[in-house]
Design an enzyme around this catalytic site. Sequence first.
Site, PDB file in Angstrom:
ATOM      1  N   ASP A  89      49.013  33.824  42.329  1.00 39.35           N
ATOM      2  CA  ASP A  89      50.398  33.865  41.857  1.00 39.35           C
ATOM      3  C   ASP A  89      50.884  35.277  41.563  1.00 39.35           C
ATOM      4  O   ASP A  89      52.094  35.497  41.422  1.00 39.35           O
ATOM      5  CB  ASP A  89      50.580  32.979  40.619  1.00 39.35           C
ATOM      6  CG  ASP A  89      49.666  33.345  39.468  1.00 39.35           C
ATOM      7  OD1 ASP A  89      48.461  33.540  39.704  1.00 39.35           O
ATOM      8  OD2 ASP A  89      50.138  33.427  38.312  1.00 39.35           O
ATOM      9  N   HIS A 139      40.119  38.568  31.382  1.00 40.17           N
ATOM     10  CA  HIS A 139      40.595  37.383  32.093  1.00 40.17           C
ATOM     11  C   HIS A 139      39.433  36.732  32.862  1.00 40.17           C
ATOM     12  O   HIS A 139      39.622  36.182  33.949  1.00 40.17           O
ATOM     13  CB  HIS A 139      41.728  37.776  33.037  1.00 40.17           C
ATOM     14  CG  HIS A 139      42.531  36.638  33.586  1.00 40.17           C
ATOM     15  ND1 HIS A 139      42.928  35.551  32.841  1.00 40.17           N
ATOM     16  CD2 HIS A 139      43.039  36.416  34.841  1.00 40.17           C
ATOM     17  CE1 HIS A 139      43.636  34.723  33.589  1.00 40.17           C
ATOM     18  NE2 HIS A 139      43.713  35.219  34.812  1.00 40.17           N
TER      19      HIS A 139
END
Length: 364
Positions: free
Chosen positions: A117, A214
């Site tokens: 994304d 992350h």
Amino acid sequence: MRRQWKWAAGVAALVIVAAIGVKLFQRPIGMMLLKRAVAERVGRDATAGLPDGLHVALCGTGSPLPDPTRAGPCTIVIAGTRIFLVDAGEGGARNIVQMGIPPGRIEALFLTHFHSDHIDGLAPIMLLRWSGQSWQTPLPIHGPPGVDRVVAGFRAAYTLDTGYRVAHHGPKILPPGGAGGTALPFALPPAGEGDSVVLVKDGGVRITAFRVNHKPVEPAVGYRFDYKGRSVVLSGDTVPTPSLIAAAQGADVLVHEALQPKLVALLTSGLEARGQANMAQVTRDIIGYHSTPEQAAQDAKAAGVRYLMLNHLVPPLPMRFAYPAFLGDAHRYYDGPITVGEDGMMLSLPAGGREIVLKRLMVR
């Protein structure tokens, strides 16, 4: 009663006449409206009247989950007259044009990591930048190790398209050398030896990349932009981490990703109820490597920033009425302004002051 009947009949007659008129003159009326729209919107430059300073514009505030009101992650940072882009989510390029930001003036792109994304809108960004000013050189694309593979993949996928466009428009309009992008990988210091690296330092602009968490995506980074005493920090995708707080110290604005677990749980329940166990597990998993609005607020307070803007919103929020539910208890942890980001929003930070002005370049 008779007078009322005559009045109603007269109104009905006017409506019928108006409807017939619209039908008969639909073509010229439509042409007139389109001419007006072209005059007002096409080719406009919303940056022309901006004061000298830093400006951060949200060209995409969504996530991989479909949201008709939001493009994928995409943020424009304007420093003086220089335009930079952070991440290139799907739909971001279209928003940039609708916001009146000239894509041909994008100087460089900075990727936070390589989740789909954040990169799936890269091709239209490269095309609009190339065609916007007949660039002779490709778009510089900064990113952590792996950015070279991403850029090479896009260039390979669009090789035929590039050839078609040069053949059609000619090399004067679309110079072959300006197509695509050039990967500029950078390495962060080893863990424990520092968490940031300065990528740009010229013309009063300083751009710093810093490590975020992350995992299992690694490395993943955020960015800090400094210009004439003003500063904007973009968190990238991350759980709470000391390196983000350190990088954001004293910044004017923190643009922070946010996921609300209570609302994501509604998605999980809905998917389970419809027998979509695979996607239900995905929605459970995503909670583990993102920050909640409350955690973003805690980061903002710990860093001493003056304004918190939330983006990369999970789950989709198609109506503003749901914003308080999304924010949860965020205001308990941070007493500064908190804005739930929307595509088309811009914060302006004039040089040499402390003012932060929220504007809209595109109305939702």
